[in-house]
Scaffold this motif. Structure first.
Motif, short mmCIF file in Angstrom:
data_model
loop_
_atom_site.label_atom_id
_atom_site.label_comp_id
_atom_site.label_asym_id
_atom_site.label_seq_id
_atom_site.Cartn_x
_atom_site.Cartn_y
_atom_site.Cartn_z
N LEU A 1 10.94 54.93 25.44
CA LEU A 1 10.27 55.86 26.35
C LEU A 1 10.26 57.28 25.79
O LEU A 1 9.23 57.96 25.79
N ASP A 2 11.42 57.75 25.29
CA ASP A 2 11.49 59.13 24.79
C ASP A 2 10.57 59.35 23.61
O ASP A 2 9.90 60.38 23.50
N LYS A 3 10.52 58.37 22.74
CA LYS A 3 9.66 58.51 21.56
C LYS A 3 8.19 58.62 21.99
O LYS A 3 7.43 59.44 21.46
N LEU A 4 7.82 57.79 22.93
CA LEU A 4 6.42 57.82 23.37
C LEU A 4 6.09 59.11 24.11
O LEU A 4 5.01 59.67 23.94
N LYS A 5 7.03 59.58 24.91
CA LYS A 5 6.77 60.85 25.61
C LYS A 5 6.70 62.01 24.62
O LYS A 5 5.84 62.88 24.74
N ASP A 6 7.57 61.98 23.63
CA ASP A 6 7.53 63.02 22.57
C ASP A 6 6.18 62.99 21.87
O ASP A 6 5.58 64.02 21.58
N LEU B 1 1.02 41.29 24.73
CA LEU B 1 2.22 41.43 23.91
C LEU B 1 2.82 40.07 23.65
O LEU B 1 2.80 39.20 24.49
N GLU B 2 3.35 39.97 22.47
CA GLU B 2 3.78 38.64 22.05
C GLU B 2 5.30 38.48 22.03
O GLU B 2 5.80 37.36 21.88
N ALA B 3 6.04 39.52 22.12
CA ALA B 3 7.49 39.39 22.07
C ALA B 3 8.15 40.31 23.09
O ALA B 3 7.61 41.34 23.45
N GLN B 4 9.33 39.94 23.51
CA GLN B 4 9.99 40.65 24.59
C GLN B 4 10.19 42.14 24.29
O GLN B 4 9.98 42.98 25.14
N GLN B 5 10.60 42.45 23.03
CA GLN B 5 10.86 43.87 22.77
C GLN B 5 9.58 44.69 22.88
O GLN B 5 9.61 45.85 23.27
N PHE B 6 8.43 44.04 22.58
CA PHE B 6 7.18 44.77 22.70
C PHE B 6 6.79 44.89 24.17
O PHE B 6 6.22 45.86 24.59
N LYS B 7 7.15 43.85 24.90
CA LYS B 7 6.89 43.93 26.34
C LYS B 7 7.56 45.17 26.90
O LYS B 7 6.97 45.93 27.63
N ILE B 8 8.81 45.35 26.51
CA ILE B 8 9.55 46.49 27.04
C ILE B 8 8.90 47.79 26.60
O ILE B 8 8.64 48.67 27.40
N SER B 9 8.53 47.87 25.33
CA SER B 9 7.98 49.14 24.87
C SER B 9 6.63 49.42 25.54
O SER B 9 6.31 50.56 25.80
#
Ligand SMILES: C[S+](C)CC[C@H](N)C(=O)O
Ligand SMILES: N[C@@H](CCS)C(=O)O
Ligand SMILES: [Zn+2]
Length: 368
Positions: A154-159, A185-193
């Motif tokens: 989240l922080d990286k995207l907001k930055d 999205l194909e994988a869980q970590q990408f789902k989260i991002s």
């Protein structure tokens, strides 16, 4: 604090346009039609450096075709992107501002010319500052896959988004257009991002106390699911909580997905629905080219624009691989006239025209 309904706001434009306003079409596509080379990490935004006059020309062509909203040339214009080209932060910020200035100048010139002509059918257009997704900046086509890697939080995207958002707002557009938020999205970590990505946009609008309207548009690669692989309901639940977002919808997805998605979105939100699909061609992010696929021609856009309107879309246009002729067709579609339920008798045969539908041979139901 709610969205300020200032003169010239999105709601006013929709009302002036008779209930459904027209968004412009494929910006990059039209640049290429004029010979621009955009095979670059900045994609169409490279023209901010190389050929700003062409950007203005393309905006004017879309206005002439009937666009009520111009989307700026900033889709893939980012500060890190400009810095990677050797530009300073100040130069990058100046180019972001230029993207808004070029569209405002085109709008003002066009409107000054048109308002001298009595009986013209144009509205004074609004300028929407394009904010492409993080995937657009990555320049690998990941706005269609959502694969940002495991380190994007989240922080990286907001930055990533914050300063560009501030600079674009300072430049004075009428609204903000978050575009092509990835859908699959194909994988869980990408789902989260990806779900974070959505939160990042909404949270930034709140934190920066943005006072102009915004829309957030998602891409779709299966015609059914939301960004991050989760349901659209989950994504719209986040957006529905923000009074900074005026409209929500779909862009740069195949047009044959749109009808069902408009109906779905209509059930999930009270916000304005915006749709501007691509032609149906598919972007190959590796080869950086469009692959042929099932497409809509201009006539089909015209026919379906009416259906999308009837299903509840209030902003309709085109995205990649659509052109001013597509927008001309959409602007000529019967988007404005609402017919009441009436019975028309022709000899001994009667036809019922549905309430809230427009003139279209498809909606004349035989009711002998
Ligand atoms: C809307 S996509 C076709 C834009 C280009 C993409 N971000 C890329 O650079 O490959
Ligand atoms: N506004 C951008 C969207 C790309 S998906 C363009 O038309 O180039
Ligand atoms: Zn597009």
């Amino acid at each position: 604090m709610g969205i300020q309904k200032v003169k010239g706001s999105l709601e006013d434009l929709i009302e002036k346009a008779g209930g459904c306003a027209v968004v412009d079409g494929g910006f990059a596509t039209q640049l290429e039609k004029h010979g621009a080379t955009i095979n670059d990490s900045l994609w169409s935004s490279i023209c901010l450096i190389n050929d700003p006059d062409l950007i203005k020309r393309v905006h004017l062509e879309y206005l002439e075709a009937g666009a009520d909203i111009l989307v700026t040339s900033s889709y893939q214009a980012t500060l890190p992107g400009f810095v990677s080209k050797g530009l300073s932060i100040e130069e990058g910020e100046s180019l972001l501002k230029k993207s808004v200035k070029l569209a405002v100048e085109a709008r003002d010139k066009f409107w000054d010319d048109k308002k001298r002509i009595s009986g013209h059918s144009y509205n004074r257009a609004l300028v929407a500052a394009s904010i492409g997704s993080y995937g657009a900046y990555l320049a690998d086509g990941s706005e269609y896959s959502g694969c940002y890697g495991p380190n994007v939080d989240l922080d990286k995207l907001k930055d990533f988004h914050r300063r560009r958002l501030q600079v674009l707002v300072e430049a004075g557009p009428d609204l903000l257009a978050f575009e092509t938020i990835p859908n699959k999205l194909e994988a869980q970590q990408f789902k989260i991002s990806k779900i974070y990505k959505l939160q990042a946009c909404v949270e930034l609008l709140e934190e920066e106390n943005i006072q102009i309207p915004s829309w957030i548009c998602f891409s779709s690669v299966d015609g059914e699911n939301a960004p991050s692989g989760e349901s659209f309901k989950e994504c719209l639940d986040i957006i529905n909580c923000s009074n900074k977002v005026s409209a929500v919808g779909i862009n740069c997805a195949p047009p044959h997905f749109v009808q069902v998605l408009v109906q779905k979105f209509k059930e999930l939100t009270g916000k304005v629905i915006v749709v501007y699909p691509n032609s149906g061609e598919v972007w190959d992010g590796r080869a950086k080219r469009w692959l042929p696929s099932k497409c809509f021609d201009d006539d089909k856009f015209k026919l379906f624009a009416t259906r999308w309107r009837d299903s509840g879309a209030e902003l309709i246009g085109g995205c990649c691989r659509t052109t001013p002729s597509t927008i001309r067709a959409i602007s000529k579609a019967e988007l404005k006239i609402i017919y009441q339920s009436v019975c028309v008798c022709v000899s001994s045969v009667s036809f019922k025209v549905d309430q809230n539908q427009s003139k279209d041979e498809d909606i004349l139901h035989h009711v002998e």
